[in-house]
Design a protein around this motif. Structure first.
Motif, PDB file in Angstrom:
ATOM      1  N   TYR A 218       0.853  -1.188   0.000  1.00 20.71           N
ATOM      2  CA  TYR A 218       0.000   0.000   0.000  1.00 20.71           C
ATOM      3  C   TYR A 218       0.886   1.234   0.000  1.00 20.71           C
ATOM      4  CZ  TYR A 218      -3.009   3.729   1.830  1.00 20.71           C
ATOM      5  OH  TYR A 218      -3.668   4.919   2.017  1.00 20.71           O
ATOM      6  N   GLN A 220       0.461   5.559  -0.201  1.00 20.59           N
ATOM      7  CA  GLN A 220      -0.377   6.757  -0.279  1.00 20.59           C
ATOM      8  C   GLN A 220       0.452   7.901  -0.852  1.00 20.59           C
ATOM      9  OE1 GLN A 220      -1.292   8.819   3.386  1.00 20.59           O
ATOM     10  NE2 GLN A 220      -3.362   9.287   2.685  1.00 20.59           N
ATOM     11  N   ASN A 222       0.066  12.054  -1.677  1.00 19.90           N
ATOM     12  CA  ASN A 222      -0.837  13.190  -1.449  1.00 19.90           C
ATOM     13  C   ASN A 222      -0.591  14.365  -2.375  1.00 19.90           C
ATOM     14  OD1 ASN A 222       1.500  14.260  -0.362  1.00 19.90           O
ATOM     15  ND2 ASN A 222       0.840  14.050   1.766  1.00 19.90           N
ATOM     16  N   ASP A 256      -2.823   4.737  -3.481  1.00 24.35           N
ATOM     17  CA  ASP A 256      -3.936   5.538  -2.965  1.00 24.35           C
ATOM     18  C   ASP A 256      -3.759   7.000  -3.379  1.00 24.35           C
ATOM     19  OD1 ASP A 256      -6.010   6.654  -1.588  1.00 24.35           O
ATOM     20  OD2 ASP A 256      -5.513   5.772   0.359  1.00 24.35           O
ATOM     21  N   ASN A 260      -5.801  13.505  -3.467  1.00 18.83           N
ATOM     22  CA  ASN A 260      -4.583  14.058  -4.067  1.00 18.83           C
ATOM     23  C   ASN A 260      -4.973  15.091  -5.126  1.00 18.83           C
ATOM     24  OD1 ASN A 260      -2.295  14.483  -5.757  1.00 18.83           O
ATOM     25  ND2 ASN A 260      -1.416  12.541  -5.116  1.00 18.83           N
ATOM     26  N   GLN A 547      -1.571   6.069  11.274  1.00 15.47           N
ATOM     27  CA  GLN A 547      -1.852   5.952   9.842  1.00 15.47           C
ATOM     28  C   GLN A 547      -2.186   4.513   9.479  1.00 15.47           C
ATOM     29  OE1 GLN A 547       1.929   7.820   8.670  1.00 15.47           O
ATOM     30  NE2 GLN A 547       0.781   9.353   7.543  1.00 15.47           N
ATOM     31  N   ILE A 551      -5.792   2.906   7.900  1.00 10.94           N
ATOM     32  CA  ILE A 551      -5.879   2.104   6.676  1.00 10.94           C
ATOM     33  C   ILE A 551      -6.535   0.751   6.962  1.00 10.94           C
ATOM     34  CG2 ILE A 551      -4.533   0.978   4.846  1.00 10.94           C
ATOM     35  CD1 ILE A 551      -2.397   3.239   5.445  1.00 10.94           C
TER      36      ILE A 551
END
Length: 576
Positions: A218, A220, A222, A256, A260, A547, A551
């Motif tokens: 995973y 992420q 942004n 992810d 964004n 975090q 998730i």
């Protein structure tokens, strides 16, 4: 005289909306301070007609400006007056074309570079007090021992109370090597302590979290900045290493991109290049001129050419996020999961102006590999002057095809292959978060239990304690329905029927019924409130652990992980 300013080689694919100004907007059809040369093929209006219209408008604007600045009944700030005129003029075009003054230009540079000079914290104001909401690891603030939840009472001896947040940010930032002195109250309690911190160049990663969840990776992201490709590549490499260390067969990556807003075009192309073969067409841009099309292809070999990929998007995924997700979808390299994206298919270029000012202007539209324009139609007020002659909005019913001949549609963002709607926050929980009540309770909890073993957090009676905290803070909540009833009561009083006892009684009964309904809704939401409290408390102890917890409890991420765990279903989604 019309001056042609230079255009910097920075193209923005970010959902930057117009910066707010304190002065009132003055809508003027007039001159652009820096004008790009028009192409002969740009429309029915000739270059000579354009030049005459521009010159005439400059003369008119100059006369209006001179007369107002000299003769208006009250004193006028001539600089702010001109800025307001420019803002009003650009407001006729689109929400993303804007004029930036010197301070705003610096902020834009920070966003696109991912770097600034400061101490490495984020801040917010709750109930009039300034708090540190996160601390970037390895940066000056972290080295000085600052923590999430600390209250900043003063900066260089000047109290922060009632100071605008932008002014506070500017006071904390400064040239590298200089010192800023903060008066800090730990978790907003106790006596203030003076801490001197030397400012440094702070680099903010665009990959705030990456890790292994079961057999799935995973990541992420942004934003898309100068170092995004490098940061994403490093995250993928770390996931592979963690899987190998644990002897886990990696079944894919979840990227992810929810929330964004985008960033640099070049960064979007580089990020997509980590997953697709070298030489793949990612995006093209087209401006007014017939020969203005630019094609952007990947220039490096992919890092993960065949690893299954799920890209998560939502309504706040915009611009560069849509370039990446659109390319991944149309090249059939991965599955898009979540909600339809924002729909921003406009390219902004940065044009330098005199006195360190910038014009951020829409100069092109972008198209996915199949030719889709992702821009959603811009709502325009028909009662205003019509400055834009033609918008060229995309037809959302037009069919395009992916490499594998799957149907996709334009005209309003990227539509996911697997639609999954995130659970919306309840009105009550949203209010708790926005008002900072969760944050402030977590800060108090952290001060009361500084050495708490995090595995004990699940057994702590935080929901009950939080209720008592809200009572002590005299926090009140009225639902949207209750507020509308309040407005109705006010209207009844204004209409002169407030003396009607029967009506007043009925309104009181309705008020009590709504209050009871609101209370029942809060009770039903107790588990989600408890989970939100636990995550916020955890964040005050361990940001990364918080975090990961978020998730693990995210139902949309769970759908993505589940899809990677079903190879046959994943492959079937990539076929027509």
């Amino acid at each position: 005289m019309i001056r042609f300013m230079s255009m910097r080689r920075i193209t923005l694919f970010r959902n930057f909306r117009r910066w707010p100004r304190t002065a009132a907007i003055l809508s003027i059809a007039g001159v652009i301070v820096a004008i790009q040369p028009a192409s002969a093929a740009s429309g029915a209006i000739s270059a000579a007609d354009n030049y005459f219209a521009a010159t005439r408008s400059i003369d008119l604007l100059g006369e209006v400006y001179k007369n107002v600045s000299q003769s208006y009944v009250d004193p006028v700030d001539v600089s702010e007056f001109m800025y307001s005129g420019i803002d009003g003029m650009l407001d006729q075009l689109d929400p993303f074309t804007s004029f930036l003054d010197e301070a705003q230009s610096d902020e834009l540079d920070e966003i696109t570079s991912g770097q600034y000079t400061g101490i490495g914290i984020t801040i917010a104001v709750f109930s009039g007090d300034l708090f540190i909401t996160s601390v970037i690891g390895g940066q000056p603030a972290a080295k000085a021992g600052l923590q999430t939840g600390d209250q900043i009472v003063a900066i260089d001896g000047i109290r922060t109370t009632k100071r605008p947040i932008d002014e506070i940010r500017s006071a904390i930032k400064g040239p590298p090597g200089t010192v800023v002195r903060l008066s800090i109250r730990r978790d907003g309690q106790g006596a203030a302590k003076l801490i001197a911190i030397t400012r440094e160049e702070v680099r903010v990663s665009t990959v705030p979290y990456a890790g292994l969840f079961g057999s799935s990776g995973y990541v992420q992201m942004n934003s898309f900045a100068e170092h995004s490709r490098e940061e994403l590549s490093s995250a993928i490499r770390a996931i592979h290493e963690e899987a190998a260390k644990k002897r886990i067969a990696l079944n894919g990556i979840v990227l992810d991109l929810r929330g964004n807003p985008g960033g640099l075009l070049t960064s979007a192309v580089e990020v997509a290049g980590l997953f697709v073969e070298k030489g793949s067409k990612i995006v093209s841009t087209r401006g007014r001129a017939a020969d203005s099309e630019q094609l952007f292809v990947t220039k490096t070999d992919p890092q993960a050419p065949s690893l299954p990929l799920v890209v998560m998007i939502d309504g706040d995924s915009a611009s560069a996020s849509e370039i990446v997700s659109g390319a991944i979808q149309e090249l059939d390299r991965g599955v898009i999961l979540g909600e339809s994206s924002y729909g921003k298919g406009l390219v902004q270029s940065i044009i330098t102006l005199p006195y360190d000012h910038i014009l951020k202007m829409t100069t092109a539209k972008y198209y996915t590999p199949s030719g889709r324009l992702i821009q959603k139609p811009i709502a325009r007020d028909d009662s205003r002057r019509k400055a834009v002659l033609s918008t060229g909005d995309a037809d959302s019913t037009k069919v395009f095809y992916t490499r594998n001949r799957r149907k996709v549609y334009g005209g309003g963002g990227i539509r996911p292959d697997v639609a999954v709607r995130a659970d919306a926050l309840s009105e009550y929980l949203h209010t708790l978060e926005k008002s900072g009540q969760l944050f402030r309770y977590a800060s108090r909890f952290h001060r009361k239990h500084p050495e708490l073993q995090l595995k004990r957090l699940q057994s702590e009676p935080v929901y009950e304690e939080f209720g008592r905290f809200l009572e002590k803070e005299r926090f009140t909540f009225r639902s949207g329905a209750q507020k509308k009833l309040d407005s109705l009561k006010t209207l009844v009083q204004k209409e002169g029927v407030g003396e009607d006892r029967e009506l007043a009684g009925q309104l009181d009964l309705l008020d009590k019924a709504l209050a009871a309904s609101t209370k029942r809704g809060i009770t039903r939401d107790s588990l989600r409130i408890t989970a939100a409290l636990q995550r916020e408390i955890l964040r005050h102890y361990d940001e990364r652990a918080a975090q990961r917890k978020a998730i693990e409890s995210d139902p949309v991420a769970a759908k993505a992980f589940s899809l990677l765990a079903e190879p046959a279903r994943y492959q079937a989604l990539l076929k027509p």
